[in-house]
Scaffold this active site. Sequence first.
Site, PDB file in Angstrom:
ATOM      1  N   LYS A   5      28.578 -24.438  28.024  1.00  0.00           N
ATOM      2  CA  LYS A   5      27.415 -25.223  27.580  1.00  0.00           C
ATOM      3  C   LYS A   5      26.571 -24.405  26.612  1.00  0.00           C
ATOM      4  O   LYS A   5      26.724 -23.175  26.546  1.00  0.00           O
ATOM      5  CB  LYS A   5      26.580 -25.631  28.804  1.00  0.00           C
ATOM      6  CG  LYS A   5      25.960 -24.457  29.553  1.00  0.00           C
ATOM      7  CD  LYS A   5      25.410 -24.872  30.909  1.00  0.00           C
ATOM      8  CE  LYS A   5      24.819 -23.680  31.635  1.00  0.00           C
ATOM      9  NZ  LYS A   5      24.611 -23.945  33.068  1.00  0.00           N
ATOM     10  N   TYR A  59       1.951  -9.060   9.459  1.00  0.00           N
ATOM     11  CA  TYR A  59       0.923 -10.029   9.868  1.00  0.00           C
ATOM     12  C   TYR A  59       0.031  -9.457  10.959  1.00  0.00           C
ATOM     13  O   TYR A  59       0.513  -8.824  11.900  1.00  0.00           O
ATOM     14  CB  TYR A  59       1.575 -11.291  10.433  1.00  0.00           C
ATOM     15  CG  TYR A  59       2.148 -12.234   9.409  1.00  0.00           C
ATOM     16  CD1 TYR A  59       1.351 -12.799   8.424  1.00  0.00           C
ATOM     17  CD2 TYR A  59       3.493 -12.582   9.459  1.00  0.00           C
ATOM     18  CE1 TYR A  59       1.884 -13.689   7.499  1.00  0.00           C
ATOM     19  CE2 TYR A  59       4.031 -13.467   8.542  1.00  0.00           C
ATOM     20  CZ  TYR A  59       3.224 -14.020   7.567  1.00  0.00           C
ATOM     21  OH  TYR A  59       3.754 -14.899   6.673  1.00  0.00           O
TER      22      TYR A  59
END
Length: 383
Positions: A41, A271
């Site tokens: 999955k 940042y």
Amino acid sequence: MSIPVIRRPTRAEIDLGSLKNNFLSIKKFVGGDTRYMAVVKADAYGHGALRCAQAFEAAGVDWFGVAIPAEGVELRKTGIRKRILCLGSFWKGQENMLLNQGLTPVIYTLDQAETFDAAAKERNSIAEVHLKIDTGMGRIGVRHDEIDPFLDKFARFTNLHIEGVMTHFAAADDPGSNDFTREQIVRFERALGAVEARGHRPVYRDLANSAGAIAFPDARGNLVRLGGALYGLTRDVMPPDCELPDLKPVMSVKTKIAHLKTVPEGETLGYGRTFATERESAIATLPIGYQDGYPRVLSNKARVIIRGQYAPVVGRVSMDWTLVDITGIEGVRVGDDVVLIGSEGGCSVRAEDLGALSDTISYEITCGINRRVTRIYAEGGEE
Ligand SMILES: *Cc1c(COP(=O)(O)O)cnc(C)c1O
């Protein structure tokens, strides 16, 4: 005319040899005549479901597990022939797709049973289903203490065959929860007894995920559902101090240095200006960021490997770029290889390490490596 894609060097290398090694060493460790389901999955936990499933099929797994039917359809499209179990059941309207594609659903409600039974009846066939029992995970499944009334009503679905009865452990990796895991096993055996007492003859009895299969030999039933262990993800999803088969990490994440500079003491980088150089520093810019699945929470925390040495991440990880301090590493050049997950020259960064630094588990790290990051398979090919 198709435009050739020249990719940036940010990539996830998937070692299919290690994948096969992991399956074979778990098989040796578990022994007996247990059957094996490879859980693929979430694109095989980010490793690429199609290539991984092909490798598993060649190595001899018996079943595949997917979360949603669409994942099973993708496997069929590439020619996967082994049985596929839809662990998360199906949604109304998908029943004919399941039957057409040979996908087997987990079921846990009478509505699901009714829908699937009707679809099977229409084609005069008996359809296989796997019945999920909730023994304590509390997610999906018929509650273990409500199995009798469920089976009373299930009796009218004459076009369904309960091929498997299964449950799922909540904390098989936590020794502090061993009593709870043992209670889950007891509840499962009781529910299985109730199913068999009504004349159902399930072929498969399965409880164990990776941790269950490795740490609870009496919980292997006759099928184990393996996810993380196959991908070599162990340290954060297995009990500590547990004897393990030989498992190797399968995914490495790498890139190449895009830009280099020397920065004087006392400058801030990135940042938010969360990092300031404390000396003249050599700084490398890497073309990978949180959009690629290198979590922003690793800002000023993680380290990468360059020329066989660790280099710390400095400043904020941004969407597409990450900065590392390479001061003191000799001979670094633009274009040098950078290992973000993997090992080189005695240094190693595991998905488990990045998981711990990110307050999560390795699964979320490998699942999170974005599709924008090219997968390169050690046995060749790209996708
Ligand atoms: C994901 C999943 C597994 C595999 O779990 P791992 O911990 O990765 O081994 C097994 N069974 C079910 C029902 C699952 O959803």
